[in-house]
Design an enzyme around this catalytic site. Structure first.
Site, PDB file in Angstrom:
ATOM      1  N   ARG A  48       0.899  -1.239   0.046  1.00  0.00           N
ATOM      2  CA  ARG A  48      -0.157   0.106   0.076  1.00  0.00           C
ATOM      3  C   ARG A  48       0.795   1.312  -0.041  1.00  0.00           C
ATOM      4  NH1 ARG A  48      -3.020   3.663  -0.823  1.00  0.00           N
ATOM      5  NH2 ARG A  48      -5.010   4.104   0.702  1.00  0.00           N
ATOM      6  N   GLY A  49       0.811   2.110  -1.209  1.00  0.00           N
ATOM      7  CA  GLY A  49       2.012   3.122  -1.402  1.00  0.00           C
ATOM      8  C   GLY A  49       2.041   4.087  -0.339  1.00  0.00           C
ATOM      9  N   ASP A 108       0.983   4.071   2.626  1.00  0.00           N
ATOM     10  CA  ASP A 108       1.622   3.225   3.975  1.00  0.00           C
ATOM     11  C   ASP A 108       3.180   3.236   4.159  1.00  0.00           C
ATOM     12  OD1 ASP A 108      -1.064   2.840   4.691  1.00  0.00           O
ATOM     13  OD2 ASP A 108      -0.886   0.788   4.670  1.00  0.00           O
ATOM     14  N   GLU A 165      -4.259  -6.744  -7.235  1.00  0.00           N
ATOM     15  CA  GLU A 165      -2.840  -7.216  -7.248  1.00  0.00           C
ATOM     16  C   GLU A 165      -2.565  -8.509  -6.816  1.00  0.00           C
ATOM     17  OE1 GLU A 165       0.413  -3.746  -7.688  1.00  0.00           O
ATOM     18  OE2 GLU A 165       0.125  -4.911  -5.712  1.00  0.00           O
TER      19      GLU A 165
END
Length: 634
Positions: free
Chosen positions: A22-23, A25, A89
């Protein structure tokens, strides 16, 4: 994994690792630092930074990244489930990768929250329910539950809170798994997956017991191929692994200590010193600290003694360890709680036809014109994969008339064993190709191809073309390490051809490799002009002495290996046609002046007593390779 999964093999991989995260995060923190360390460590990682939210599909580049990566690392943070891109994903990762190639890391999140969709994960799905249908939501939940059950990278508790150490631990584990090489299996793995799955289920890897599984069946049925496939599927889930290939042959020619040393080297990843005594070797194996789950394969075992001196009582294995043994003999070990058996059955007609067609025509089914004779050939091969491979390759590019002609010839020897079946391919070879095949079968399996070519070239056999011809017919294979190999059935068939040159008197045969036959010929001076090659190994504490006069009549001798042997007398009796002389622990301090070496191509006298070599060197006009390593003067 669900039955609809499409596994992409690591042989076509562009990336080592795909990072799912999760980018918002962690990309600027933990994952960013992890990615940088991976790159510095030479590990090629795929990272998708441009992630679109509120979508049911991921981009084509991201999907390619998943498919073309060897492994996927899923960093499950508190807000991972809030990203629909991450969830999709994960669905694609589980679709395209084997369970063993997906490694979850729980980053500041409870495993149960992921599995049961609780906490922040429940909150994320409350929001998703406003925008997505139930089937999409259920697909994402199923993926989270599945990934939470997978064995991931366990971070020791003592490292908790230390980000740099956590990253080092992850990179070290990834490096360890990437550095363990997969084995080459089959060009056309027809029917292999179902057989491997049957073996894997029998191994019961979910249990923490110690289990040995024996794969047994007739020669050429595919025991070693199945063992390699199972090894490739499982070895990354074990902390240590070792595949001991051709145990029967290695034990005979190189000795049990060679195999013990290989086991110690592979499981510790450190080169082990040479072992001279099998009892000492077994003690080293047993006494070595064993705190790792081990996957060990003993390929082609034919004697109980081989197992006893490599495994001992099996009480040194850690719980969860597995041993696979391939053998031609049923009930080699009696079935018990520790030992299970898997019988390899013959291939069915449909799979056999497909395998034959792939080798003969390069496609799954023969054309209508070839169908009738192809089915007859399948019937003749009787579901033996090696027979289908060899005969299919031999008949590749041939007309229907040639196929039918071969079928008629096969009918004449229909009641003979598999060796006679393979002799059909041998009979089609030219004279020089036959000479090369027999030399490899009797002396040179496991040798470097270029090494053998240099010898046979001076014998006038045109080995470059000859070996290529043998490879095309699948009679000889050359591995990635350039070592030549030959299936046991083919090797034994070649040796049987030599034996039948004179069934009663071995001194009248062209090649001598069998220990008892060689001793008989040398002791009773039975050698004749027929003998072209002779090998005698007396490793260990055994000593054997003979007279040079035993070689007096062997005028055509061109290949000679006498390891740990002592000869007394005039060396002029040894043939001047020698191209290859291998004499480990040569007992003399200098090369005898009357030993003719002018045609010699390779001289191997490792561990010899040689102190003087200058005079002998003057006569070595054709020599290409000299090996005097570990000799007294060198």
């Amino acid at each position: 994994m669900a039955s609809t999964s499409i596994f992409v093999t690591s042989f076509c991989s562009t990336y080592d690792v795909f990072l799912s995260f999760r980018g918002k995060d962690v990309m600027k923190g933990f994952t960013g630092h992890l990615y940088a360390v991976l790159r510095r460590s030479g590990i090629n990682a795929y990272v998708e930074e441009e992630k679109m939210e509120d979508t049911e599909k991921i981009g084509a580049a991201c999907l390619n990244g998943i498919q073309q990566s060897k492994f996927s690392l899923v960093l499950l943070s508190k807000d991972y489930a809030s990203s629909t891109w991450c969830l999709e994903e994960l669905v694609q990762i589980l679709k395209y990768k084997k369970a063993d190639d997906v490694w979850p890391i729980f980053y500041d999140v409870d495993t149960s929250h992921v599995e049961e969709i609780q906490g922040s994960y429940k909150e994320a799905f409350v929001e998703h329910e406003k925008h997505f249908k139930e089937d999409v939501l259920q697909k994402w939940k199923d993926a989270l539950r599945q990934v939470s059950t997978l064995k991931g990278l366990d971070l020791p508790k003592r490292l908790d809170g230390h980000e740099a150490k956590n990253i080092d631990h992850i990179v070290e584990e990834i490096s360890r798994r990437l550095n363990r090489t997969m084995l080459n299996v089959a060009i056309h793995p027809i029917g292999l997956q179902s057989r491997a799955e049957g073996m894997i289920s029998l191994m019961a890897n979910e249990l923490e017991d110690i289990r040995i599984v024996g794969i047994y069946g007739m020669g050429g049925i595919g025991k070693s191929t199945i063992a390699k496939e199972v090894y490739n599927c499982l070895f990354q889930t074990f902390e240590s692994s070792c595949f001991l290939e051709n145990v029967r042959e290695a034990a005979h020619f190189k000795g049990i200590p060679y195999l013990q040393r290989q086991l110690l080297t592979e499981t510790s990843k450190k080169k082990h010193e040479k072992i001279y005594n099998p009892e000492i070797g077994l003690n080293l194996i047993i006494q070595k600290p064993h705190n790792k789950m081990v996957l060990l394969v003993l390929d082609d075992v034919d004697k109980q003694d081989q197992i006893n001196k490599i495994l001992g009582k099996c009480d040194w294995f850690s719980p969860g360890s597995r041993v696979i043994i391939t053998t031609r003999m049923k009930d080699f070990l009696k079935p018990c709680e520790m030992y299970w058996q898997y019988e390899v059955n013959k291939m069915g007609d449909n799979d056999s036809l497909q395998l034959l067609s792939l080798h003969a025509f390069g496609k799954n089914h023969p054309t209508e014109a070839y169908m009738a004779c192809a089915k007859k050939m399948v019937h003749y091969c009787g579901g033996i994969p090696l027979a289908l491979e060899v005969l299919g390759s031999f008949l590749s590019g041939q007309s229907v008339d040639v196929w039918n002609s071969r079928l008629e010839k096969l009918k004449v020897i229909a009641n003979e064993d598999i060796h006679s079946k393979f002799k059909i391919s041998y009979d089609s070879l030219g004279d020089f190709e036959k000479f090369i095949f027999l030399d490899i079968a009797c002396f040179f399996t496991g040798y470097d191809k270029d090494y053998v070519i240099s010898i046979l070239e001076e014998c006038g056999f045109f080995p470059v073309n000859g070996i290529n011809s043998l490879m095309r017919r699948c009679l000889v294979k050359v591995g990635s390490n350039n070592k030549m190999s030959m299936h046991d059935l083919l090797r034994d068939m070649g040796r049987e051809i030599v034996r039948k040159e004179h069934v009663v008197d071995p001194g009248e045969r062209s090649r001598l490799w069998h220990h008892e036959d060689v001793i008989d010929v040398l002791t009773n001076k039975k050698g004749t002009r027929a003998v072209e090659g002779l090998v005698l190994n007396m490793p260990g504490l055994k000593q054997y002495s003979s007279s040079t006069k035993t070689f007096k009549k062997m005028k055509m001798l061109r290949l000679l290996q006498l390891n740990y042997i002592h000869l007394a007398g005039d060396y002029k009796h040894i043939s001047n046609k020698l191209r290859w002389l291998c004499w480990r622990e040569f007992p003399l301090e200098s090369i005898p002046f009357d030993l003719s070496l002018e045609n010699l191509i390779i001289l191997d006298m490792r561990y010899s007593s040689l102190k003087h070599f200058v005079e002998a060197g003057k006569s070595l006009k054709k020599l290409k390779l000299l090996n005097l390593n570990h000799s007294q003067a060198y």
